[in-house]
Design a protein around this motif. Sequence first.
Motif, PDB file in Angstrom:
ATOM      1  N   GLN A 168       0.820  -1.207   0.000  1.00 18.62           N
ATOM      2  CA  GLN A 168       0.000   0.000   0.000  1.00 18.62           C
ATOM      3  C   GLN A 168       0.861   1.267   0.000  1.00 18.62           C
ATOM      4  O   GLN A 168       0.405   2.335  -0.387  1.00 18.62           O
ATOM      5  CB  GLN A 168      -0.911   0.014   1.238  1.00 18.62           C
ATOM      6  CG  GLN A 168      -2.006  -1.029   1.229  1.00 18.62           C
ATOM      7  CD  GLN A 168      -3.121  -0.698   0.259  1.00 18.62           C
ATOM      8  OE1 GLN A 168      -3.789   0.315   0.395  1.00 18.62           O
ATOM      9  NE2 GLN A 168      -3.315  -1.545  -0.736  1.00 18.62           N
ATOM     10  N   HIS A 169       2.085   1.137   0.443  1.00 20.57           N
ATOM     11  CA  HIS A 169       2.991   2.280   0.521  1.00 20.57           C
ATOM     12  C   HIS A 169       3.870   2.425  -0.722  1.00 20.57           C
ATOM     13  O   HIS A 169       4.714   3.312  -0.780  1.00 20.57           O
ATOM     14  CB  HIS A 169       3.878   2.152   1.755  1.00 20.57           C
ATOM     15  CG  HIS A 169       3.131   2.203   3.051  1.00 20.57           C
ATOM     16  ND1 HIS A 169       2.931   3.376   3.751  1.00 20.57           N
ATOM     17  CD2 HIS A 169       2.513   1.217   3.759  1.00 20.57           C
ATOM     18  CE1 HIS A 169       2.233   3.112   4.845  1.00 20.57           C
ATOM     19  NE2 HIS A 169       1.965   1.814   4.873  1.00 20.57           N
ATOM     20  N   ILE A 170       3.674   1.547  -1.687  1.00 26.72           N
ATOM     21  CA  ILE A 170       4.441   1.600  -2.931  1.00 26.72           C
ATOM     22  C   ILE A 170       3.544   2.182  -4.024  1.00 26.72           C
ATOM     23  O   ILE A 170       2.541   1.573  -4.389  1.00 26.72           O
ATOM     24  CB  ILE A 170       4.940   0.198  -3.334  1.00 26.72           C
ATOM     25  CG1 ILE A 170       5.914  -0.328  -2.266  1.00 26.72           C
ATOM     26  CG2 ILE A 170       5.602   0.224  -4.699  1.00 26.72           C
ATOM     27  CD1 ILE A 170       6.417  -1.730  -2.537  1.00 26.72           C
ATOM     28  N   ASP A 171       3.914   3.362  -4.533  1.00 28.89           N
ATOM     29  CA  ASP A 171       3.073   4.011  -5.532  1.00 28.89           C
ATOM     30  C   ASP A 171       3.603   3.878  -6.955  1.00 28.89           C
ATOM     31  O   ASP A 171       2.963   4.311  -7.909  1.00 28.89           O
ATOM     32  CB  ASP A 171       2.873   5.493  -5.193  1.00 28.89           C
ATOM     33  CG  ASP A 171       4.182   6.283  -5.179  1.00 28.89           C
ATOM     34  OD1 ASP A 171       5.241   5.734  -5.544  1.00 28.89           O
ATOM     35  OD2 ASP A 171       4.139   7.471  -4.791  1.00 28.89           O
ATOM     36  N   PHE A 172       4.793   3.276  -7.116  1.00 23.96           N
ATOM     37  CA  PHE A 172       5.410   3.058  -8.423  1.00 23.96           C
ATOM     38  C   PHE A 172       5.712   4.371  -9.157  1.00 23.96           C
ATOM     39  O   PHE A 172       5.938   4.373 -10.355  1.00 23.96           O
ATOM     40  CB  PHE A 172       4.554   2.133  -9.304  1.00 23.96           C
ATOM     41  CG  PHE A 172       4.290   0.802  -8.653  1.00 23.96           C
ATOM     42  CD1 PHE A 172       5.261  -0.179  -8.641  1.00 23.96           C
ATOM     43  CD2 PHE A 172       3.081   0.539  -8.024  1.00 23.96           C
ATOM     44  CE1 PHE A 172       5.041  -1.402  -8.019  1.00 23.96           C
ATOM     45  CE2 PHE A 172       2.848  -0.683  -7.387  1.00 23.96           C
ATOM     46  CZ  PHE A 172       3.834  -1.656  -7.395  1.00 23.96           C
ATOM     47  N   VAL A 173       5.710   5.457  -8.407  1.00 23.07           N
ATOM     48  CA  VAL A 173       6.083   6.772  -8.941  1.00 23.07           C
ATOM     49  C   VAL A 173       7.256   7.331  -8.140  1.00 23.07           C
ATOM     50  O   VAL A 173       8.291   7.690  -8.689  1.00 23.07           O
ATOM     51  CB  VAL A 173       4.898   7.760  -8.889  1.00 23.07           C
ATOM     52  CG1 VAL A 173       5.341   9.150  -9.355  1.00 23.07           C
ATOM     53  CG2 VAL A 173       3.747   7.260  -9.746  1.00 23.07           C
TER      54      VAL A 173
END
Length: 296
Positions: free
Chosen positions: A155-160
């Motif tokens: 949930q804390h990984i936004d891939f940005v």
Amino acid sequence: MSQNKFVQAFTEEEKKAVQELKSQLPELLKATAPATDEAPLSTLWGVPLTAEGEDERVDVVLVKFLRARNLDVKEASIMLADCLIWRAKFKADHVLQESFDESVLGRVGFVHKTDKEGRVVTYNLYGGDIDLEAVFGDVENFVRWRVQLMEKGMQHIDFVNVDSMVQVHDYLGVSVFGSRTPKSKQATKEIIKIMQDNYPEVLAKKFFVNVPSWGSMIFKLVRPLLSENTVKKFVICSSSEASESLLQQISKENLPKQYGGDSVVPELANHDEKTKEKEAPLQNDETAEADTLGVD
């Protein structure tokens, strides 16, 4: 020009492979439906799996599957399809809404703040006063909780801004693998397979702290079997090295007090940090190597 820093770092070979895999997404998604008796999943970790549009997050997701399969597009597409099928059958997208006994499982693993690069940090405790029967008595329950913990991290990984996480595996008080129960071994095997198959390349670094001497011995034995890329992510620390090593990665205000930081962690309140490591002979256990390496 790409606005996503992770896409900007792609090699030419990776760019080509991503575009090829991306073009296969419509058919790949359709193909997963019959295997699950469900509508095909159209998103993964909140990212729409589409070949159209300008959302570069999908490129970052796809490259992880490609890197896990050495940029072999065919093998990466199989891995991605299998992952989507597993998520549908396991109902992984709903596991965050499930409730578990945190008084028991919260002392085994938890998510706590971030490292200096903004990556979420998850902690896994293997020793101390953990009640193996309470934790592993219901293997299915434990597996679902462990997947939930991983999904909390995702949930804390936004891939940005962030595309990976950091893990800390604490072996304080772990003395001998032979004392593990059949159910704990079964759960370990299931979790290792789930993590390997369905969460590729999401680990930035893994710290093994409070590692007793036999743990270091096992690592030396299996080191030749690991890829250089995998080994680069591992940091093996004895009790005396843990605080210094972790503080290089995690700021003092974010690091739990038990590891030399300033942050108070409720989940660690009952974890006996005074538990002393007990030296024991190296055990010939079928999953000792995988457990020690914490492959997830």
